[in-house]
Scaffold this motif. Structure first.
Motif, short mmCIF file in Angstrom:
data_model
loop_
_atom_site.label_atom_id
_atom_site.label_comp_id
_atom_site.label_asym_id
_atom_site.label_seq_id
_atom_site.Cartn_x
_atom_site.Cartn_y
_atom_site.Cartn_z
N GLU A 1 0.84 -1.19 0.00
CA GLU A 1 0.00 0.00 0.00
C GLU A 1 0.88 1.25 0.00
OE1 GLU A 1 -2.82 -0.04 3.17
OE2 GLU A 1 -3.29 -2.18 2.94
N THR A 2 0.31 2.34 -0.45
CA THR A 2 0.97 3.64 -0.34
C THR A 2 0.48 4.30 0.94
OG1 THR A 2 1.13 3.90 -2.74
CG2 THR A 2 1.30 5.89 -1.41
N ILE A 3 1.41 4.60 1.84
CA ILE A 3 1.05 5.17 3.14
C ILE A 3 1.92 6.39 3.40
CG2 ILE A 3 0.32 2.93 4.05
CD1 ILE A 3 2.94 2.76 5.57
N ASP A 4 1.56 7.14 4.44
CA ASP A 4 2.30 8.34 4.82
C ASP A 4 3.35 8.01 5.88
OD1 ASP A 4 0.75 10.02 3.20
OD2 ASP A 4 -0.77 10.21 4.76
N LEU A 5 4.53 8.58 5.70
CA LEU A 5 5.59 8.48 6.68
C LEU A 5 5.95 9.89 7.14
CD1 LEU A 5 7.77 6.81 8.20
CD2 LEU A 5 9.24 7.10 6.19
N ASP A 6 5.85 10.14 8.45
CA ASP A 6 6.20 11.45 8.98
C ASP A 6 7.71 11.67 8.89
OD1 ASP A 6 3.56 11.69 9.71
OD2 ASP A 6 3.89 11.11 11.79
N LYS A 7 8.10 12.93 8.91
CA LYS A 7 9.53 13.23 8.96
C LYS A 7 10.08 12.85 10.34
CE LYS A 7 9.58 18.01 10.65
NZ LYS A 7 10.06 19.37 10.37
N PRO A 8 11.38 12.62 10.44
CA PRO A 8 11.96 12.29 11.75
C PRO A 8 11.93 13.49 12.69
CG PRO A 8 13.71 12.59 10.12
CD PRO A 8 12.41 12.64 9.37
N GLU A 9 11.44 13.25 13.88
CA GLU A 9 11.40 14.30 14.89
C GLU A 9 12.64 14.18 15.78
OE1 GLU A 9 9.37 16.70 14.83
OE2 GLU A 9 7.84 15.96 13.42
N LYS A 10 12.63 14.83 16.92
CA LYS A 10 13.79 14.86 17.80
C LYS A 10 14.24 13.44 18.16
CE LYS A 10 15.48 16.71 22.20
NZ LYS A 10 15.15 17.51 23.41
N GLY A 11 15.53 13.18 17.94
CA GLY A 11 16.10 11.88 18.29
C GLY A 11 15.74 10.76 17.33
N GLU A 12 15.20 11.09 16.17
CA GLU A 12 14.79 10.08 15.20
C GLU A 12 15.57 10.22 13.89
OE1 GLU A 12 10.19 9.73 16.81
OE2 GLU A 12 10.59 10.69 14.87
N VAL A 13 15.59 9.13 13.12
CA VAL A 13 16.37 9.08 11.89
C VAL A 13 15.52 8.45 10.79
CG1 VAL A 13 18.44 8.13 10.79
CG2 VAL A 13 18.52 8.85 13.19
N LEU A 14 15.56 9.04 9.62
CA LEU A 14 14.93 8.47 8.43
C LEU A 14 15.97 7.63 7.70
CD1 LEU A 14 12.60 8.41 6.21
CD2 LEU A 14 13.81 10.36 5.18
N ILE A 15 15.65 6.38 7.42
CA ILE A 15 16.57 5.55 6.65
C ILE A 15 15.86 5.00 5.41
CG2 ILE A 15 17.83 4.92 8.74
CD1 ILE A 15 16.73 2.07 8.41
N GLU A 16 16.64 4.86 4.37
CA GLU A 16 16.16 4.17 3.17
C GLU A 16 16.52 2.69 3.33
OE1 GLU A 16 16.51 4.25 -1.72
OE2 GLU A 16 17.77 5.59 -0.50
#
Length: 396
Positions: free
Chosen positions: A48-63
């Protein structure tokens, strides 16, 4: 906001909600467990196509570059260990850092990272004692299907989608707590590096961390999947004199010898306990159960010798119980010990086990028996359920 302008090859939604900018990603979503097999027909995992929030404090976005299919994913699909729904599964992975949230200093864009399926807060009693696999806030978050901060970063049409073990790797991208990530070198193929996030870490750690193995010990491993074969490799690397593999699957018994098993026994035989005890003059020093089946743990206990150690590394339904002899446990000074996540400190042990792999001590290349795409997950879980594959890895 650079999160919305970097070219990740995916679509961004300009919806300024309380969660900030959202990223459209493809992910395998489980909305109902216990659907009938074969999964190639019932399709429990839907892309499915879903929404992913941007990384907030102390978080990391990884591919996500690669994600291994694990028995812990399968038991969520079949309902053996229920999870909050809907959920994106996948917890054994490797990826590349694409964005760092505020306050993150340990990682940079471009870093190669392996997630740990239990984050480490660093402050609770277990973390302070050097046992981050038992991190209390992370354990609560995993049960609730959130990140360690209590947040869900996955959504669809205003509904939260839960995270599996704080990772949710069956997707194009994932947002994780920085406490879940371990930086590794970028010179290891993704389909192999991903396996160090669960199967290898759990199996190797059960031997090297939990068991207190000594050179010359006789070791048995019951359940020869990814975790069990990793334990076999670790026992060989640690200098075990004999390594006995037990399973009910004949192809896995044959495969075990390629990973270092010196002998194998069919665990379904009625006299398998007497056969192992006779072959080892009384039983093994260490028996590691990695099947996640109570009968397998009972078998492991029965074939352990006087003064020996039986280790439970598999995870069945929480309501399953075992039956063992209270007398033998006490009178024979036996140990019955749990091993979760290989009793590992991921930041220490994942790089350590990767170095063993590079030096030829762990033949992890042989574990990844097939590579697939996200769209092939249901069929791959059929093969896992049938026992016809070792480790499938979804690669991008």
């Amino acid at each position: 906001d650079t999160f919305g302008t970097r070219n990740y090859g995916v679509e961004f939604a300009s919806n300024r909600s309380l969660q900030g900018w959202k990223m459209k990603i493809k992910a395998a979503v489980l909305r109902e467990s216990g659907l009938p097999k074969p999964y190639r027909n019932s399709r429990p995992l839907k892309i499915e196509t879903i929404d992913l929030d941007k990384p907030e404090k102390g978080e990391v976005l990884i591919e996500i570059k690669a994600a291994g299919l694990c028995h812990s994913d399968l038991v969520a699909i079949d309902g053996e260990r229920p999870k909050p729904m809907p959920i994106v599964l996948g917890h054994e992975a490797v990826g590349t850092v694409a964005e760092c949230g505020p306050g993150v200093t340990a990682f940079e864009v471009g870093d190669t990272v392996v997630p740990s399926f239990v984050a480490s807060c660093g402050h609770c009693e277990m973390c302070r004692a050097g046992r981050p696999a038992l991190c209390q806030p992370a354990s609560l978050a995993n049960a609730a299907g959130t990140l360690i901060g209590g947040h869900c970063r996955l959504h669809q049409d205003g509904q939260s989608i839960f995270h599996h073990s704080g990772v949710s790797a069956f997707a194009e991208f994932a947002v994780l707590s920085e406490y879940s990530l371990v930086k590794i070198s970028d010179d290891i193929p993704a389909k192999h590096a991903a396996l160090f996030g669960c199967g290898v870490m759990t199996g190797v750690g059960a031997i090297l961390n939990t068991s207190d193995i000594k050179v010359g010990d006789i070791v048995a491993v019951i359940g020869l999947g990814g975790v069990g074969l990793s334990a076999v490799m670790a026992a060989a690397a640690a200098g075990a004199s004999r390594i006995i593999g037990l399973d009910i699957n004949q192809s896995k018994l044959k495969m075990a010898k390629k990973f270092g098993a010196t002998e194998v026994f069919d665990a379904s035989l009625s006299d398998v306990v007497s056969k192992v005890k006779h072959a080892t003059q009384g039983g093994v020093h260490i028996a590691v159960e990695s099947a996640g089946v109570p009968k397998a743990l009972e078998l492991a206990f029965e074939i352990t010798r006087v003064g020996g150690n039986t280790i439970a590394a598999g995870l069945p339904n929480p309501e399953r119980t075992i039956e063992i002899s209270h007398f033998i446990l006490g009178a024979h000074e036996r140990k019955l010990q749990g091993s979760y996540m290989g009793s590992c400190i991921p930041s220490r042990d994942i790089p350590r086990f990767l170095e063993m792999y590079k030096r030829g001590k762990l033949a992890v290349d042989n574990l990844a028996s097939e590579t697939i795409q996200l769209e092939d997950l249901n069929e791959a879980f059929d093969r896992m359920s049938e026992g016809s594959t070792l480790r499938s890895v979804s690669v991008r």
